[in-house]
Design a protein around this motif. Structure first.
Motif, PDB file in Angstrom:
ATOM      1  N   MET A   1       0.820  -1.211   0.000  1.00 49.29           N
ATOM      2  CA  MET A   1       0.000   0.000   0.000  1.00 49.29           C
ATOM      3  C   MET A   1       0.855   1.263   0.000  1.00 49.29           C
ATOM      4  SD  MET A   1      -2.713  -1.198   2.966  1.00 49.29           S
ATOM      5  CE  MET A   1      -3.493   0.412   3.079  1.00 49.29           C
ATOM      6  N   LYS A   2       2.189   1.097   0.070  1.00 51.08           N
ATOM      7  CA  LYS A   2       3.154   2.188   0.194  1.00 51.08           C
ATOM      8  C   LYS A   2       3.022   2.909   1.539  1.00 51.08           C
ATOM      9  CE  LYS A   2       5.440   1.622  -3.598  1.00 51.08           C
ATOM     10  NZ  LYS A   2       4.988   0.268  -3.908  1.00 51.08           N
ATOM     11  N   VAL A   3       2.731   2.121   2.586  1.00 56.76           N
ATOM     12  CA  VAL A   3       2.836   2.600   3.954  1.00 56.76           C
ATOM     13  C   VAL A   3       4.274   2.338   4.394  1.00 56.76           C
ATOM     14  CG1 VAL A   3       2.077   2.267   6.337  1.00 56.76           C
ATOM     15  CG2 VAL A   3       0.415   2.221   4.465  1.00 56.76           C
ATOM     16  N   GLY A   4       4.936   3.370   4.880  1.00 63.03           N
ATOM     17  CA  GLY A   4       6.374   3.289   5.102  1.00 63.03           C
ATOM     18  C   GLY A   4       6.818   2.300   6.153  1.00 63.03           C
ATOM     19  N   ARG A   5       6.077   2.237   7.274  1.00 66.38           N
ATOM     20  CA  ARG A   5       6.536   1.390   8.374  1.00 66.38           C
ATOM     21  C   ARG A   5       5.372   0.776   9.136  1.00 66.38           C
ATOM     22  NH1 ARG A   5       9.675   5.417  11.992  1.00 66.38           N
ATOM     23  NH2 ARG A   5       8.292   6.894  10.947  1.00 66.38           N
ATOM     24  N   VAL A   6       5.601  -0.439   9.615  1.00 66.36           N
ATOM     25  CA  VAL A   6       4.772  -1.039  10.653  1.00 66.36           C
ATOM     26  C   VAL A   6       5.658  -1.080  11.894  1.00 66.36           C
ATOM     27  CG1 VAL A   6       3.464  -3.043  11.403  1.00 66.36           C
ATOM     28  CG2 VAL A   6       3.522  -2.441   8.969  1.00 66.36           C
ATOM     29  N   ILE A   7       5.201  -0.492  12.986  1.00 63.19           N
ATOM     30  CA  ILE A   7       6.049  -0.361  14.167  1.00 63.19           C
ATOM     31  C   ILE A   7       5.447  -1.121  15.336  1.00 63.19           C
ATOM     32  CG2 ILE A   7       7.173   1.233  15.769  1.00 63.19           C
ATOM     33  CD1 ILE A   7       6.982   3.390  13.691  1.00 63.19           C
ATOM     34  N   ALA A   8       6.231  -2.033  15.903  1.00 58.42           N
ATOM     35  CA  ALA A   8       5.839  -2.736  17.119  1.00 58.42           C
ATOM     36  C   ALA A   8       6.149  -1.832  18.306  1.00 58.42           C
ATOM     37  CB  ALA A   8       6.601  -4.055  17.238  1.00 58.42           C
ATOM     38  N   ARG A   9       5.148  -1.588  19.149  1.00 61.68           N
ATOM     39  CA  ARG A   9       5.287  -0.687  20.289  1.00 61.68           C
ATOM     40  C   ARG A   9       4.937  -1.419  21.588  1.00 61.68           C
ATOM     41  NH1 ARG A   9       8.024   4.069  20.520  1.00 61.68           N
ATOM     42  NH2 ARG A   9       7.490   5.501  18.833  1.00 61.68           N
ATOM     43  N   PRO A  10       5.834  -2.248  22.102  1.00 56.70           N
ATOM     44  CA  PRO A  10       5.535  -3.003  23.321  1.00 56.70           C
ATOM     45  C   PRO A  10       5.551  -2.131  24.574  1.00 56.70           C
ATOM     46  CG  PRO A  10       7.791  -3.399  22.607  1.00 56.70           C
ATOM     47  CD  PRO A  10       7.157  -2.577  21.532  1.00 56.70           C
TER      48      PRO A  10
END
Length: 300
Positions: free
Chosen positions: A196-205
Protein backbone atom coordinates in the motif's frame (compact mmCIF):
# COMPACT_ATOMS: atom_id res chain seq x y z
CA UNK A 1 38.87 9.12 3.78
CA UNK A 2 39.11 6.44 6.45
CA UNK A 3 35.88 7.17 8.27
CA UNK A 4 32.65 9.13 7.83
CA UNK A 5 30.10 9.84 10.55
CA UNK A 6 26.58 10.93 9.60
CA UNK A 7 24.57 12.48 12.45
CA UNK A 8 20.88 13.26 12.01
CA UNK A 9 19.20 15.73 14.37
CA UNK A 10 15.48 15.13 13.99
CA UNK A 11 13.07 18.06 13.89
CA UNK A 12 15.83 20.68 13.70
CA UNK A 13 15.04 22.31 10.36
CA UNK A 14 16.64 25.38 8.78
CA UNK A 15 13.84 26.41 6.45
CA UNK A 16 10.79 24.95 4.73
CA UNK A 17 11.11 23.24 1.37
CA UNK A 18 9.27 24.67 -1.68
CA UNK A 19 6.41 22.21 -1.14
CA UNK A 20 5.96 23.05 2.58
CA UNK A 21 2.54 24.56 1.87
CA UNK A 22 1.29 21.07 0.99
CA UNK A 23 1.96 19.72 4.49
CA UNK A 24 0.14 20.50 7.71
CA UNK A 25 0.18 20.05 11.47
CA UNK A 26 -3.56 19.83 11.90
CA UNK A 27 -4.85 22.87 9.99
CA UNK A 28 -1.60 24.87 10.19
CA UNK A 29 0.58 24.65 7.06
CA UNK A 30 4.35 24.19 7.29
CA UNK A 31 4.94 27.36 5.27
CA UNK A 32 7.69 29.44 6.89
CA UNK A 33 8.89 26.61 9.16
CA UNK A 34 12.45 27.25 10.35
CA UNK A 35 13.15 25.70 13.73
CA UNK A 36 16.78 26.81 14.15
CA UNK A 37 16.25 30.29 12.72
CA UNK A 38 13.19 31.11 14.76
CA UNK A 39 14.58 29.72 18.00
CA UNK A 40 17.63 31.94 17.42
CA UNK A 41 15.33 34.94 16.91
CA UNK A 42 13.58 34.21 20.19
CA UNK A 43 16.83 33.47 22.05
CA UNK A 44 20.23 33.89 20.33
CA UNK A 45 22.02 30.57 20.03
CA UNK A 46 25.53 29.83 21.24
CA UNK A 47 26.67 26.79 19.27
CA UNK A 48 30.30 27.55 18.40
CA UNK A 49 31.23 24.12 17.07
CA UNK A 50 28.16 23.62 14.91
CA UNK A 51 28.41 27.22 13.76
CA UNK A 52 32.04 26.72 12.76
CA UNK A 53 30.94 23.70 10.76
CA UNK A 54 28.50 25.91 8.83
CA UNK A 55 25.19 25.87 10.72
CA UNK A 56 24.59 29.63 10.61
CA UNK A 57 25.72 29.89 7.00
CA UNK A 58 23.41 27.02 6.06
CA UNK A 59 20.42 28.67 7.74
CA UNK A 60 21.05 31.84 5.77
CA UNK A 61 21.53 29.96 2.49
CA UNK A 62 18.44 27.79 2.96
CA UNK A 63 16.02 30.45 4.14
CA UNK A 64 17.61 33.90 3.82
CA UNK A 65 17.20 34.29 7.58
CA UNK A 66 20.00 35.68 9.72
CA UNK A 67 20.05 33.60 12.90
CA UNK A 68 21.14 35.68 15.92
CA UNK A 69 24.14 34.13 17.63
CA UNK A 70 25.13 32.21 14.51
CA UNK A 71 27.39 33.81 11.95
CA UNK A 72 30.84 32.28 12.07
CA UNK A 73 32.84 31.84 8.90
CA UNK A 74 32.73 28.07 8.26
CA UNK A 75 36.05 26.26 8.62
CA UNK A 76 35.14 23.37 6.34
CA UNK A 77 32.81 22.31 3.56
CA UNK A 78 29.15 23.04 4.25
CA UNK A 79 25.87 23.35 2.41
CA UNK A 80 22.09 23.20 2.49
CA UNK A 81 19.94 20.72 0.59
CA UNK A 82 16.35 20.69 -0.62
CA UNK A 83 14.67 17.29 -0.41
CA UNK A 84 13.26 16.00 -3.68
CA UNK A 85 11.27 13.13 -2.15
CA UNK A 86 7.61 13.79 -1.43
CA UNK A 87 6.71 13.52 2.22
CA UNK A 88 8.03 14.63 5.60
CA UNK A 89 8.80 11.41 7.36
CA UNK A 90 11.67 9.35 8.68
CA UNK A 91 12.28 7.02 5.70
CA UNK A 92 12.13 9.84 3.13
CA UNK A 93 14.66 12.00 4.95
CA UNK A 94 17.07 9.28 6.01
CA UNK A 95 17.02 7.48 2.67
CA UNK A 96 17.62 10.65 0.69
CA UNK A 97 20.52 11.62 2.95
CA UNK A 98 21.95 8.23 2.02
CA UNK A 99 21.48 8.91 -1.71
CA UNK A 100 18.13 7.18 -2.32
CA UNK A 101 15.24 9.56 -3.09
CA UNK A 102 11.77 8.04 -2.68
CA UNK A 103 10.21 7.47 -6.14
CA UNK A 104 6.61 7.09 -4.95
CA UNK A 105 3.98 8.90 -2.87
CA UNK A 106 3.50 7.46 0.60
CA UNK A 107 0.07 6.30 1.71
CA UNK A 108 -1.31 8.11 4.77
CA UNK A 109 -4.31 7.07 6.80
CA UNK A 110 -7.02 9.73 7.28
CA UNK A 111 -7.45 11.47 10.61
CA UNK A 112 -10.84 9.88 11.13
CA UNK A 113 -12.38 7.22 13.35
CA UNK A 114 -11.96 4.59 12.10
CA UNK A 115 -8.67 5.45 10.40
CA UNK A 116 -8.08 2.06 8.79
CA UNK A 117 -10.09 0.52 5.93
CA UNK A 118 -12.16 -2.57 6.78
CA UNK A 119 -9.93 -4.95 4.81
CA UNK A 120 -6.85 -3.86 6.78
CA UNK A 121 -8.69 -4.19 10.09
CA UNK A 122 -9.81 -7.67 9.09
CA UNK A 123 -6.24 -8.60 8.17
CA UNK A 124 -4.96 -7.40 11.55
CA UNK A 125 -7.61 -9.42 13.37
CA UNK A 126 -6.81 -12.54 11.35
CA UNK A 127 -3.07 -12.21 11.91
CA UNK A 128 -3.54 -11.50 15.63
CA UNK A 129 -6.20 -14.17 16.12
CA UNK A 130 -8.59 -11.67 17.71
CA UNK A 131 -12.16 -10.54 17.11
CA UNK A 132 -11.25 -6.88 16.88
CA UNK A 133 -8.68 -4.13 17.42
CA UNK A 134 -8.47 -1.16 19.76
CA UNK A 135 -7.62 2.38 18.74
CA UNK A 136 -8.11 2.59 14.97
CA UNK A 137 -7.32 6.31 14.97
CA UNK A 138 -4.60 8.96 14.99
CA UNK A 139 -3.09 9.07 18.47
CA UNK A 140 -0.12 9.73 20.71
CA UNK A 141 1.47 6.42 21.66
CA UNK A 142 1.50 7.02 25.40
CA UNK A 143 -1.99 8.53 25.41
CA UNK A 144 -3.62 5.64 23.59
CA UNK A 145 -1.92 3.08 25.82
CA UNK A 146 -3.25 4.91 28.86
CA UNK A 147 -6.71 5.06 27.28
CA UNK A 148 -6.99 1.53 25.86
CA UNK A 149 -4.46 -0.43 27.94
CA UNK A 150 -7.02 -1.76 30.40
CA UNK A 151 -9.28 -3.01 27.60
CA UNK A 152 -6.23 -4.57 25.93
CA UNK A 153 -5.50 -6.57 29.10
CA UNK A 154 -9.14 -7.71 29.28
CA UNK A 155 -9.75 -8.80 25.70
CA UNK A 156 -6.26 -9.19 24.24
CA UNK A 157 -6.99 -7.00 21.21
CA UNK A 158 -3.95 -5.16 19.82
CA UNK A 159 -3.93 -1.36 20.06
CA UNK A 160 -3.55 -0.04 16.51
CA UNK A 161 -3.01 3.61 15.66
CA UNK A 162 -1.35 5.95 13.19
CA UNK A 163 -0.21 9.55 12.84
CA UNK A 164 0.60 12.17 10.23
CA UNK A 165 3.42 9.87 9.10
CA UNK A 166 2.93 6.94 6.73
CA UNK A 167 2.83 4.36 9.50
CA UNK A 168 0.81 1.69 11.30
CA UNK A 169 1.79 1.34 14.95
CA UNK A 170 0.70 -1.63 17.04
CA UNK A 171 1.01 -1.52 20.82
CA UNK A 172 0.71 -4.62 22.99
CA UNK A 173 1.67 -5.69 26.49
CA UNK A 174 4.89 -7.69 26.58
CA UNK A 175 3.61 -10.13 29.20
CA UNK A 176 -0.11 -10.39 28.45
CA UNK A 177 0.11 -10.33 24.65
CA UNK A 178 3.72 -11.44 24.23
CA UNK A 179 6.68 -9.66 22.68
CA UNK A 180 7.42 -12.35 20.11
CA UNK A 181 3.75 -12.50 19.19
CA UNK A 182 3.74 -8.73 18.62
CA UNK A 183 6.83 -8.95 16.43
CA UNK A 184 5.29 -11.79 14.42
CA UNK A 185 2.06 -9.82 13.99
CA UNK A 186 3.92 -6.78 12.65
CA UNK A 187 6.14 -8.89 10.39
CA UNK A 188 3.13 -10.73 8.95
CA UNK A 189 1.29 -7.46 8.22
CA UNK A 190 4.29 -5.60 6.81
CA UNK A 191 4.07 -6.97 3.22
CA UNK A 192 0.43 -5.85 2.92
CA UNK A 193 1.22 -2.38 4.28
CA UNK A 194 4.32 -2.03 2.11
CA UNK A 195 2.26 -2.91 -0.98
CA UNK A 196 0.00 0.00 0.00
CA UNK A 197 3.15 2.19 0.19
CA UNK A 198 2.84 2.60 3.95
CA UNK A 199 6.37 3.29 5.10
CA UNK A 200 6.54 1.39 8.37
CA UNK A 201 4.77 -1.04 10.65
CA UNK A 202 6.05 -0.36 14.17
CA UNK A 203 5.84 -2.74 17.12
CA UNK A 204 5.29 -0.69 20.29
CA UNK A 205 5.53 -3.00 23.32
CA UNK A 206 4.73 -1.83 26.83
CA UNK A 207 4.66 -3.21 30.36
CA UNK A 208 3.06 -2.35 33.69
CA UNK A 209 -0.40 -2.24 35.17
CA UNK A 210 -3.45 -0.07 34.64
CA UNK A 211 -2.57 3.51 35.46
CA UNK A 212 1.16 2.85 35.20
CA UNK A 213 1.88 1.54 31.70
CA UNK A 214 5.37 2.19 30.34
CA UNK A 215 6.68 1.64 26.83
CA UNK A 216 9.86 -0.40 26.65
CA UNK A 217 12.96 -0.12 24.48
CA UNK A 218 11.90 -3.19 22.48
CA UNK A 219 10.36 -1.10 19.73
CA UNK A 220 10.92 -2.57 16.28
CA UNK A 221 10.28 -0.92 12.90
CA UNK A 222 9.35 -3.00 9.85
CA UNK A 223 10.20 -0.55 7.07
CA UNK A 224 9.48 -0.83 3.38
CA UNK A 225 12.62 -1.94 1.50
CA UNK A 226 14.78 0.73 -0.11
CA UNK A 227 14.11 1.20 -3.85
CA UNK A 228 17.84 1.06 -4.61
CA UNK A 229 21.36 0.93 -3.16
CA UNK A 230 22.44 3.63 -0.70
CA UNK A 231 25.84 4.95 0.29
CA UNK A 232 25.82 2.22 2.94
CA UNK A 233 25.90 -0.38 0.16
CA UNK A 234 28.64 1.61 -1.59
CA UNK A 235 30.78 1.51 1.54
CA UNK A 236 30.38 -2.26 1.80
CA UNK A 237 31.22 -2.74 -1.88
CA UNK A 238 34.37 -0.68 -1.30
CA UNK A 239 35.36 -3.04 1.51
CA UNK A 240 34.27 -0.90 4.44
CA UNK A 241 31.95 -1.62 7.33
CA UNK A 242 28.78 0.28 8.25
CA UNK A 243 27.69 0.66 11.86
CA UNK A 244 24.17 1.93 12.62
CA UNK A 245 22.88 3.41 15.86
CA UNK A 246 19.33 3.30 17.23
CA UNK A 247 16.46 2.72 14.80
CA UNK A 248 18.58 3.22 11.66
CA UNK A 249 18.97 -0.53 11.18
CA UNK A 250 15.20 -0.89 11.05
CA UNK A 251 14.70 2.17 8.80
CA UNK A 252 17.15 0.73 6.27
CA UNK A 253 15.92 -2.86 6.80
CA UNK A 254 19.60 -3.59 7.59
CA UNK A 255 20.41 -3.13 3.90
CA UNK A 256 24.06 -2.13 3.63
CA UNK A 257 24.52 -2.25 7.41
CA UNK A 258 26.94 -4.56 9.18
CA UNK A 259 26.22 -3.93 12.85
CA UNK A 260 23.48 -2.25 14.86
CA UNK A 261 24.08 -0.57 18.23
CA UNK A 262 21.10 0.27 20.44
CA UNK A 263 22.96 0.46 23.74
CA UNK A 264 21.84 0.83 27.32
CA UNK A 265 20.54 4.34 26.66
CA UNK A 266 17.69 2.95 24.55
CA UNK A 267 15.39 2.62 27.58
CA UNK A 268 16.15 6.17 28.69
CA UNK A 269 15.55 7.51 25.20
CA UNK A 270 12.20 5.74 24.98
CA UNK A 271 11.18 7.31 28.29
CA UNK A 272 12.20 10.69 26.87
CA UNK A 273 10.04 9.96 23.82
CA UNK A 274 7.15 9.23 26.19
CA UNK A 275 7.56 12.67 27.73
CA UNK A 276 7.75 14.26 24.30
CA UNK A 277 4.63 12.41 23.19
CA UNK A 278 2.78 13.72 26.23
CA UNK A 279 3.88 17.23 25.29
CA UNK A 280 3.11 16.81 21.60
CA UNK A 281 -0.29 18.48 21.87
CA UNK A 282 1.59 21.69 22.68
CA UNK A 283 3.28 22.81 19.51
CA UNK A 284 5.24 25.98 19.03
CA UNK A 285 4.98 27.50 15.58
CA UNK A 286 7.48 30.10 14.52
CA UNK A 287 6.73 32.60 11.75
CA UNK A 288 9.23 34.39 9.54
CA UNK A 289 8.50 37.58 11.48
CA UNK A 290 10.06 35.95 14.52
CA UNK A 291 6.78 36.12 16.46
CA UNK A 292 6.18 32.97 18.49
CA UNK A 293 2.71 31.54 18.24
CA UNK A 294 1.63 28.94 20.79
CA UNK A 295 -1.27 26.72 19.98
CA UNK A 296 -3.02 23.89 21.78
CA UNK A 297 -2.64 20.97 19.42
CA UNK A 298 -4.61 17.70 19.26
CA UNK A 299 -2.46 14.77 20.25
CA UNK A 300 -0.99 13.08 17.17
Amino acid sequence: MARAILIVIDSVGIGGAPDAVQYFNGDLPDTGANTVGHIAQAMPLHLPYLDALGLGAAVQLASGLEAPGLGAVPTGAWGAATEVSRGKDTPSGHWELAGVPVPWDWHHFPDTVPAFPPDLTAAICKAAGTDGILGNCHASGTAIIARDGAAHLRNGWPICYTSADSVLQIAAHEDHFGLDRLYTLCADLAPMLHAMKVGRVIARPFVGDVGAFTRTANRKDYAIPLPGPSICDDVQVAGGRVHAVGKIGDIFSMQGIDTLHKGKDAVLMDHLRDLLDEASRWRFHFRQSGRIRQRLWPQA
